[in-house]
Write an enzyme that holds these catalytic residues in place. Structure first.
Site, PDB file in Angstrom:
ATOM      1  N   CYS A 103      -2.900  -3.895   7.076  1.00  0.00           N
ATOM      2  CA  CYS A 103      -2.613  -4.135   8.491  1.00  0.00           C
ATOM      3  C   CYS A 103      -2.933  -2.886   9.307  1.00  0.00           C
ATOM      4  CB  CYS A 103      -1.144  -4.530   8.681  1.00  0.00           C
ATOM      5  SG  CYS A 103       0.019  -3.220   8.286  1.00  0.00           S
ATOM      6  N   ARG A 137      10.455 -24.927  -8.011  1.00  0.00           N
ATOM      7  CA  ARG A 137      11.429 -24.681  -6.935  1.00  0.00           C
ATOM      8  C   ARG A 137      11.700 -23.185  -6.774  1.00  0.00           C
ATOM      9  NH1 ARG A 137      16.313 -29.043  -8.013  1.00  0.00           N
ATOM     10  NH2 ARG A 137      15.157 -30.932  -7.479  1.00  0.00           N
ATOM     11  N   TRP A 166      17.220 -39.772 -14.384  1.00  0.00           N
ATOM     12  CA  TRP A 166      15.939 -39.232 -13.956  1.00  0.00           C
ATOM     13  C   TRP A 166      14.775 -40.092 -14.446  1.00  0.00           C
ATOM     14  CZ3 TRP A 166      19.628 -35.590 -15.905  1.00  0.00           C
ATOM     15  CH2 TRP A 166      20.148 -34.725 -14.934  1.00  0.00           C
ATOM     16  N   THR A 224       9.385 -43.242   1.282  1.00  0.00           N
ATOM     17  CA  THR A 224       9.202 -43.304   2.748  1.00  0.00           C
ATOM     18  C   THR A 224       8.599 -42.000   3.268  1.00  0.00           C
ATOM     19  OG1 THR A 224      11.205 -44.656   2.813  1.00  0.00           O
ATOM     20  CG2 THR A 224      10.380 -43.849   4.916  1.00  0.00           C
ATOM     21  N   GLU A 264       0.834  -1.204   0.000  1.00  0.00           N
ATOM     22  CA  GLU A 264       0.000   0.000   0.000  1.00  0.00           C
ATOM     23  C   GLU A 264       0.870   1.255   0.000  1.00  0.00           C
ATOM     24  OE1 GLU A 264      -0.177  -2.630   1.920  1.00  0.00           O
ATOM     25  OE2 GLU A 264      -2.169  -2.991   2.752  1.00  0.00           O
ATOM     26  N   ASP A 285      20.747 -40.309  -4.063  1.00  0.00           N
ATOM     27  CA  ASP A 285      20.878 -39.520  -5.303  1.00  0.00           C
ATOM     28  C   ASP A 285      21.863 -38.359  -5.203  1.00  0.00           C
ATOM     29  OD1 ASP A 285      18.865 -41.155  -6.107  1.00  0.00           O
ATOM     30  OD2 ASP A 285      17.260 -39.667  -5.944  1.00  0.00           O
ATOM     31  N   GLY A 329      11.674 -39.495  -1.418  1.00  0.00           N
ATOM     32  CA  GLY A 329      11.388 -40.841  -1.875  1.00  0.00           C
ATOM     33  C   GLY A 329      10.099 -41.349  -1.252  1.00  0.00           C
ATOM     34  N   GLU A 382      10.129 -33.244  -2.444  1.00  0.00           N
ATOM     35  CA  GLU A 382      10.517 -34.140  -3.533  1.00  0.00           C
ATOM     36  C   GLU A 382      11.218 -35.370  -2.966  1.00  0.00           C
ATOM     37  OE1 GLU A 382      12.569 -32.376  -6.877  1.00  0.00           O
ATOM     38  OE2 GLU A 382      12.053 -30.371  -6.205  1.00  0.00           O
TER      39      GLU A 382
HETATM   40  N1  LIG Z   1      10.622 -40.689  -8.247  1.00  0.00           N
HETATM   41  C1  LIG Z   1      10.668 -39.773  -7.321  1.00  0.00           C
HETATM   42  O1  LIG Z   1       9.852 -38.844  -7.308  1.00  0.00           O
HETATM   43  C2  LIG Z   1      11.764 -39.839  -6.288  1.00  0.00           C
HETATM   44  C3  LIG Z   1      12.076 -38.692  -5.544  1.00  0.00           C
HETATM   45  C4  LIG Z   1      13.074 -38.792  -4.579  1.00  0.00           C
HETATM   46  C5  LIG Z   1      13.723 -40.016  -4.369  1.00  0.00           C
HETATM   47  N2  LIG Z   1      13.409 -41.087  -5.141  1.00  0.00           N
HETATM   48  C6  LIG Z   1      14.078 -42.388  -4.916  1.00  0.00           C
HETATM   49  O2  LIG Z   1      13.675 -42.864  -3.663  1.00  0.00           O
HETATM   50  C7  LIG Z   1      14.727 -43.628  -3.083  1.00  0.00           C
HETATM   51  C8  LIG Z   1      14.970 -43.146  -1.668  1.00  0.00           C
HETATM   52  O3  LIG Z   1      13.798 -43.436  -0.956  1.00  0.00           O
HETATM   53  P1  LIG Z   1      13.599 -43.088   0.554  1.00  0.00           P
HETATM   54  O4  LIG Z   1      12.186 -43.460   0.846  1.00  0.00           O
HETATM   55  O5  LIG Z   1      14.678 -43.705   1.375  1.00  0.00           O
HETATM   56  O6  LIG Z   1      13.822 -41.492   0.565  1.00  0.00           O
HETATM   57  P2  LIG Z   1      13.172 -40.327   1.478  1.00  0.00           P
HETATM   58  O7  LIG Z   1      11.730 -40.623   1.717  1.00  0.00           O
HETATM   59  O8  LIG Z   1      13.519 -39.062   0.824  1.00  0.00           O
HETATM   60  O9  LIG Z   1      13.976 -40.446   2.836  1.00  0.00           O
HETATM   61  C9  LIG Z   1      13.582 -41.358   3.831  1.00  0.00           C
HETATM   62  C10 LIG Z   1      14.258 -41.009   5.127  1.00  0.00           C
HETATM   63  O10 LIG Z   1      13.768 -39.760   5.601  1.00  0.00           O
HETATM   64  C11 LIG Z   1      13.993 -39.727   6.979  1.00  0.00           C
HETATM   65  N3  LIG Z   1      12.834 -39.229   7.711  1.00  0.00           N
HETATM   66  C12 LIG Z   1      12.895 -38.316   8.730  1.00  0.00           C
HETATM   67  N4  LIG Z   1      11.710 -38.146   9.273  1.00  0.00           N
HETATM   68  C13 LIG Z   1      10.853 -38.947   8.625  1.00  0.00           C
HETATM   69  C14 LIG Z   1       9.465 -39.212   8.790  1.00  0.00           C
HETATM   70  N5  LIG Z   1       8.729 -38.626   9.752  1.00  0.00           N
HETATM   71  N6  LIG Z   1       8.884 -40.099   7.977  1.00  0.00           N
HETATM   72  C15 LIG Z   1       9.598 -40.716   7.006  1.00  0.00           C
HETATM   73  N7  LIG Z   1      10.928 -40.512   6.802  1.00  0.00           N
HETATM   74  C16 LIG Z   1      11.552 -39.639   7.620  1.00  0.00           C
HETATM   75  C17 LIG Z   1      14.226 -41.166   7.446  1.00  0.00           C
HETATM   76  O11 LIG Z   1      15.586 -41.294   7.849  1.00  0.00           O
HETATM   77  P3  LIG Z   1      15.949 -41.006   9.420  1.00  0.00           P
HETATM   78  O12 LIG Z   1      15.226 -42.031  10.214  1.00  0.00           O
HETATM   79  O13 LIG Z   1      17.404 -41.094   9.493  1.00  0.00           O
HETATM   80  O14 LIG Z   1      15.451 -39.639   9.706  1.00  0.00           O
HETATM   81  C18 LIG Z   1      13.961 -41.983   6.214  1.00  0.00           C
HETATM   82  O15 LIG Z   1      14.759 -43.140   6.119  1.00  0.00           O
HETATM   83  C19 LIG Z   1      15.925 -43.458  -3.977  1.00  0.00           C
HETATM   84  O16 LIG Z   1      16.042 -44.601  -4.777  1.00  0.00           O
HETATM   85  C20 LIG Z   1      15.580 -42.270  -4.821  1.00  0.00           C
HETATM   86  O17 LIG Z   1      16.168 -42.348  -6.099  1.00  0.00           O
HETATM   87  C21 LIG Z   1      12.444 -41.028  -6.072  1.00  0.00           C
END
Ligand SMILES: NC(=O)c1ccc[n+]([C@@H]2O[C@H](COP(=O)([O-])OP(=O)(O)OC[C@H]3O[C@@H](n4cnc5c(N)ncnc54)[C@H](OP(=O)(O)O)[C@@H]3O)[C@@H](O)[C@H]2O)c1
Length: 381
Positions: A77, A189, A175, A310, A54, A205, A308, A306
């Site tokens: 505000c 990003r 990729w 988990t 403003e 990666d 994996g 972005e």
């Molecule tokens: N296609 C896609 O879009 C894509 C993108 C990224 C990666 N990838 C692939 O995915 C694979 C890696 O997978 P990933 O599952 O291990 O990677 P991630 O999900 O990025 O990392 C997992 C790690 O994050 C940590 N983390 C911390 N807090 C968490 C929570 N509350 N919940 C879950 N995780 C938590 C954990 O380690 P701590 O227990 O030590 O904290 C866990 O082992 C690679 O092969 C990669 O190339 C694919």
């Protein structure tokens, strides 16, 4: 709201969009001043400790602001923060009418509309819920609104999958998706405060998580969730500005405490901000609500996640994903397996779908996470 005011509000949204997110955690606000249906001044929020939109627009308009209509994306505000109240500036300039795009949900800053009305200024808006204009204003402010209302950054989760459902690239490729889809990710990003992954992705990666290959004025921070402190010190994300979220060491284990303390020191020496939060409920990983709250506290209002599978799964299960973007590596015309084009459980609306080079992008918005409907966190979290 008059037709010229609706057009001015759309223009104010477009102006504000260009500034995002360099003013985080402040909202990127746009303001257009109209007199006799003509634009006499425009402004957007300046990076802290700069002026609010403003005040910039009033300065641009000069004497023409007297009797003008101020069209502002967010309720002006009414409090003294880093800068004096915008309501005071609008009144001092003699603005006669104020059109508001969205009410300010911030407990401290709110009250601008009431203050202006009390001073005799005509206050109009916001546009009716459900209208395209209201949606555009809310979308532009989604990071700020999510941070204020839910106490965490707005989260977009991007997952890339091959046609057969794998998150890993085919053998010999770096990729999952092609250059067009990857450029879209880099544009995204450049519009957020942080790019989030888990330690698993860093170890597998060694990503840079920065903006490349597109014009940009802003680099987001890399954000790594890493409870076990597994991030290698030579990883590319170990650089100034990166944020690493971890947990407290177990109190009874002196050796672990010392080892982790040394690792944290070395990360901090490399310029990494290390945030410590409680562990997840099952003792694994970091507690996601606490991690996101800590990131909001550090000034981040928007994240592109972005990770994996988990961390992706954990974010979805915790209901912490506001937008889900799937990049599916299928040629247009191929039939993508329905599992890839069906949203995950929960209430999602399809925001956008289309081709990106050889890939498809399917984008969903979490319906019950619309910034105006996000429930506030329970007390004490
Ligand atoms: N296609 C896609 O879009 C894509 C993108 C990224 C990666 N990838 C692939 O995915 C694979 C890696 O997978 P990933 O599952 O291990 O990677 P991630 O999900 O990025 O990392 C997992 C790690 O994050 C940590 N983390 C911390 N807090 C968490 C929570 N509350 N919940 C879950 N995780 C938590 C954990 O380690 P701590 O227990 O030590 O904290 C866990 O082992 C690679 O092969 C990669 O190339 C694919």
């Amino acid at each position: 709201m008059r037709t010229a005011e609706r057009a001015a509000l759309a223009r104010a949204v477009a102006l504000a969009t260009r500034t995002h997110p360099r003013v985080s955690p402040n909202p990127a606000v746009g303001c257009v001043l109209l007199r006799g249906g003509r634009i006499v001044g425009e402004g957007v929020t300046e990076p802290p400790p700069g002026r609010h939109a403003e005040v910039v627009a009033l300065a641009a308009a000069g004497d023409a602001a007297r009797g003008a209509t101020a069209v502002v994306t967010l309720e002006p505000c009414a409090h003294h923060g880093r800068t004096p109240p915008c309501t005071t500036a609008l009144l001092a300039a003699g603005v006669a009418r104020v059109v508001i795009g969205h009410p300010d949900p911030h407990a401290v800053a709110a009250g601008g509309a009431a203050a202006l009305t009390a001073a005799g200024v005509e206050v109009v808006g916001p546009p009716a819920p459900g209208t395209a204009l209201r949606g555009a204003v809310a979308a532009q402010l989604e990071g700020f609104l999510t941070a204020v209302v839910a106490g965490r950054p707005h989260v977009t989760l991007k997952v890339a999958v091959t046609a057969d459902g794998s998150v890993s690239p085919p053998p010999g490729q770096r990729w999952v998706t092609g250059p067009v889809a990857r450029r879209a990710v880099h544009r995204w990003r450049s519009e957020v405060d942080g790019v989030l992954v888990g330690s698993g992705t860093v170890m597998a990666d060694d990503p840079r998580l920065d903006v490349r290959d597109v014009d940009h004025e802003h680099q987001p921070a890399a954000v790594v969730l890493d409870a076990r402190l597994q991030t290698p010190l030579q990883a590319r994300v170990v650089r100034p500005g990166t944020v690493l979220v971890t947990v407290e060491p177990r109190r009874h284990d002196a050796a672990e405490q010392e080892q982790r303390g040394q690792r944290v020191d070395r990360l901090r020496d490399a310029g990494v901000h290390v945030l410590v939060v409680p562990a997840g409920d099952d003792g694994r990983g970091v507690a996601l609500p606490a991690a996101l709250a800590a990131l909001a506290e550090a000034g981040m209002v928007s994240l592109l996640a972005e990770p994996g599978p988990t961390l992706s799964g954990a974010l979805l299960r915790a209901g912490l994903v506001d937008r889900l973007v799937r990049h599916v590596a299928v040629h247009l015309g191929d039939t993508a397996p329905s599992a890839l084009t069906t949203p995950p459980p929960g209430a999602w609306s399809l925001e956008r779908s289309g081709g990106a080079g050889a890939d498809a992008i399917v984008q969903y918005r979490a319906l019950d996470h619309h910034p105006s409907t996000i429930p506030a966190p329970p007390p004490g979290t």
